[in-house]
Scaffold this motif. Structure first.
Motif, PDB file in Angstrom:
ATOM      1  N   ARG A  60     -28.342 -37.219 -44.805  1.00 55.86           N
ATOM      2  CA  ARG A  60     -28.798 -36.255 -45.874  1.00 55.86           C
ATOM      3  C   ARG A  60     -29.281 -34.775 -45.135  1.00 55.86           C
ATOM      4  NH1 ARG A  60     -29.581 -37.444 -51.042  1.00 55.86           N
ATOM      5  NH2 ARG A  60     -29.524 -39.673 -51.635  1.00 55.86           N
ATOM      6  N   PHE A  61     -29.918 -34.935 -43.844  1.00 57.74           N
ATOM      7  CA  PHE A  61     -30.456 -33.975 -43.100  1.00 57.74           C
ATOM      8  C   PHE A  61     -29.487 -33.128 -42.315  1.00 57.74           C
ATOM      9  CE2 PHE A  61     -33.167 -32.113 -39.592  1.00 57.74           C
ATOM     10  CZ  PHE A  61     -33.901 -31.178 -40.503  1.00 57.74           C
ATOM     11  N   ASP A  62     -29.485 -31.600 -42.312  1.00 55.17           N
ATOM     12  CA  ASP A  62     -28.774 -30.732 -41.844  1.00 55.17           C
ATOM     13  C   ASP A  62     -29.605 -29.676 -41.159  1.00 55.17           C
ATOM     14  OD1 ASP A  62     -26.260 -29.771 -40.763  1.00 55.17           O
ATOM     15  OD2 ASP A  62     -25.813 -28.779 -42.400  1.00 55.17           O
ATOM     16  N   TYR A  63     -29.062 -29.212 -40.028  1.00 50.46           N
ATOM     17  CA  TYR A  63     -29.584 -28.001 -39.506  1.00 50.46           C
ATOM     18  C   TYR A  63     -28.296 -27.200 -38.698  1.00 50.46           C
ATOM     19  CZ  TYR A  63     -29.958 -30.716 -35.318  1.00 50.46           C
ATOM     20  OH  TYR A  63     -29.484 -31.825 -34.422  1.00 50.46           O
ATOM     21  N   GLY A  64     -28.767 -25.881 -38.601  1.00 53.14           N
ATOM     22  CA  GLY A  64     -27.716 -24.989 -37.919  1.00 53.14           C
ATOM     23  C   GLY A  64     -27.998 -23.759 -37.679  1.00 53.14           C
ATOM     24  N   LEU A  65     -27.002 -22.912 -37.600  1.00 54.98           N
ATOM     25  CA  LEU A  65     -27.393 -21.398 -37.386  1.00 54.98           C
ATOM     26  C   LEU A  65     -26.438 -20.582 -38.584  1.00 54.98           C
ATOM     27  CD1 LEU A  65     -26.764 -21.151 -33.524  1.00 54.98           C
ATOM     28  CD2 LEU A  65     -28.918 -21.223 -34.811  1.00 54.98           C
ATOM     29  N   THR A  66     -27.095 -19.429 -38.656  1.00 50.74           N
ATOM     30  CA  THR A  66     -26.430 -18.488 -39.725  1.00 50.74           C
ATOM     31  C   THR A  66     -26.313 -17.192 -38.995  1.00 50.74           C
ATOM     32  OG1 THR A  66     -26.473 -17.745 -42.064  1.00 50.74           O
ATOM     33  CG2 THR A  66     -28.615 -18.228 -40.912  1.00 50.74           C
ATOM     34  N   LEU A  67     -25.044 -16.633 -39.331  1.00 54.46           N
ATOM     35  CA  LEU A  67     -24.682 -15.329 -38.882  1.00 54.46           C
ATOM     36  C   LEU A  67     -24.366 -14.481 -40.054  1.00 54.46           C
ATOM     37  CD1 LEU A  67     -22.864 -16.451 -35.711  1.00 54.46           C
ATOM     38  CD2 LEU A  67     -25.322 -15.622 -35.682  1.00 54.46           C
ATOM     39  N   GLY A  68     -24.810 -13.126 -40.014  1.00 52.00           N
ATOM     40  CA  GLY A  68     -24.182 -12.429 -41.146  1.00 52.00           C
ATOM     41  C   GLY A  68     -23.975 -10.960 -40.618  1.00 52.00           C
ATOM     42  N   LEU A  69     -23.347 -10.128 -41.482  1.00 56.54           N
ATOM     43  CA  LEU A  69     -23.041  -8.801 -41.251  1.00 56.54           C
ATOM     44  C   LEU A  69     -22.838  -8.231 -42.531  1.00 56.54           C
ATOM     45  CD1 LEU A  69     -22.183  -6.532 -39.103  1.00 56.54           C
ATOM     46  CD2 LEU A  69     -19.681  -7.288 -39.592  1.00 56.54           C
ATOM     47  N   GLY A  70     -23.028  -6.870 -42.689  1.00 59.30           N
ATOM     48  CA  GLY A  70     -23.076  -6.383 -43.996  1.00 59.30           C
ATOM     49  C   GLY A  70     -23.361  -4.571 -44.182  1.00 59.30           C
ATOM     50  N   VAL A  71     -23.258  -4.114 -45.397  1.00 59.92           N
ATOM     51  CA  VAL A  71     -23.817  -2.783 -45.439  1.00 59.92           C
ATOM     52  C   VAL A  71     -24.585  -2.662 -46.644  1.00 59.92           C
ATOM     53  CG1 VAL A  71     -21.653  -1.898 -44.577  1.00 59.92           C
ATOM     54  CG2 VAL A  71     -21.581  -2.318 -46.835  1.00 59.92           C
ATOM     55  N   ASP A  72     -25.717  -1.728 -46.616  1.00 62.40           N
ATOM     56  CA  ASP A  72     -26.465  -1.465 -47.477  1.00 62.40           C
ATOM     57  C   ASP A  72     -26.305   0.059 -48.143  1.00 62.40           C
ATOM     58  OD1 ASP A  72     -28.464  -1.398 -49.206  1.00 62.40           O
ATOM     59  OD2 ASP A  72     -30.193  -1.744 -47.910  1.00 62.40           O
ATOM     60  N   LEU A  73     -25.670   0.312 -49.090  1.00 61.02           N
ATOM     61  CA  LEU A  73     -25.197   1.708 -49.569  1.00 61.02           C
ATOM     62  C   LEU A  73     -26.035   2.220 -50.330  1.00 61.02           C
ATOM     63  CD1 LEU A  73     -21.440   0.669 -50.153  1.00 61.02           C
ATOM     64  CD2 LEU A  73     -22.195   1.597 -48.084  1.00 61.02           C
ATOM     65  N   SER A  74     -26.765   3.323 -50.012  1.00 59.66           N
ATOM     66  CA  SER A  74     -27.692   4.136 -50.792  1.00 59.66           C
ATOM     67  C   SER A  74     -28.914   3.394 -51.384  1.00 59.66           C
ATOM     68  CB  SER A  74     -26.970   4.784 -51.940  1.00 59.66           C
ATOM     69  OG  SER A  74     -25.872   5.712 -51.678  1.00 59.66           O
ATOM     70  N   ASN A  75     -29.256   2.332 -50.693  1.00 58.99           N
ATOM     71  CA  ASN A  75     -30.422   1.464 -51.066  1.00 58.99           C
ATOM     72  C   ASN A  75     -30.317   0.971 -52.663  1.00 58.99           C
ATOM     73  OD1 ASN A  75     -31.805   1.747 -48.716  1.00 58.99           O
ATOM     74  ND2 ASN A  75     -32.568   4.060 -49.526  1.00 58.99           N
ATOM     75  N   LYS A  76     -28.892   0.848 -53.064  1.00 58.56           N
ATOM     76  CA  LYS A  76     -28.578   0.235 -54.533  1.00 58.56           C
ATOM     77  C   LYS A  76     -27.486  -0.972 -54.440  1.00 58.56           C
ATOM     78  CE  LYS A  76     -30.820   2.792 -57.330  1.00 58.56           C
ATOM     79  NZ  LYS A  76     -31.858   2.422 -58.074  1.00 58.56           N
ATOM     80  N   ILE A  77     -26.640  -0.852 -53.548  1.00 62.73           N
ATOM     81  CA  ILE A  77     -25.488  -1.891 -53.500  1.00 62.73           C
ATOM     82  C   ILE A  77     -25.548  -2.306 -52.040  1.00 62.73           C
ATOM     83  CG2 ILE A  77     -23.108  -2.326 -53.350  1.00 62.73           C
ATOM     84  CD1 ILE A  77     -22.869   0.091 -55.570  1.00 62.73           C
ATOM     85  N   ARG A  78     -25.435  -3.535 -51.916  1.00 63.12           N
ATOM     86  CA  ARG A  78     -25.505  -4.535 -50.761  1.00 63.12           C
ATOM     87  C   ARG A  78     -24.336  -5.268 -50.735  1.00 63.12           C
ATOM     88  NH1 ARG A  78     -30.468  -5.822 -47.259  1.00 63.12           N
ATOM     89  NH2 ARG A  78     -29.770  -7.319 -45.785  1.00 63.12           N
TER      90      ARG A  78
END
Length: 118
Positions: A60-78
């Motif tokens: 039942r128990f899991d652990y790991g790593l998360t990696l993310g990449l993204g853009v934030d456009l004009s503080n409205k759309i992410r």
């Protein structure tokens, strides 16, 4: 499996002009599986198990790593894409499926998120 997950993510923003930003994120996560089922099909015969956390099932128990990449456009759309990979083998030590050797299963998730802030 359906799990309750707690990620702890750290990120860095990079300005790419105007109010637009590129960002990267990384960090650990822990998760606890609440319920699930599995379906095994062999030679045209299907078998569904609802007790997947039993003696011969998953941990039942899991652990790991998360990696993310993204853009934030004009503080409205992410827009963000991330990948999570689990570290432990989720199969219990004595878990075997009929006619196989010991099985290995690690969680992996690819996700895309679109956010609009108002």
């Amino acid at each position: 499996m359906t799990a309750l997950e707690l990620p702890v993510v750290f990120g860095k923003n990079f300005s790419i002009g105007n109010d637009n930003k590129l960002f990267v994120e990384a960090g650990p996560y822990v998760a606890y599986s609440l319920w699930g089922s599995s379906k095994v099909e062999k030679e045209g015969v299907s078998n569904t198990r609802h007790d997947i956390f039993g003696k011969d099932g998953y941990k039942r128990f899991d652990y790991g790593l998360t990696l993310g990449l993204g853009v934030d456009l004009s503080n409205k759309i992410r827009v963000k894409c991330n990948y999570e990979f689990g570290i432990p083998n989720m199969m219990k030590n004595d878990a075997k499926f009929e006619g196989t050797t010991l099985s290995t299963y690690r969680n992996g998730t690819i996700a895309t998120t679109l956010t609009y802030t108002f």
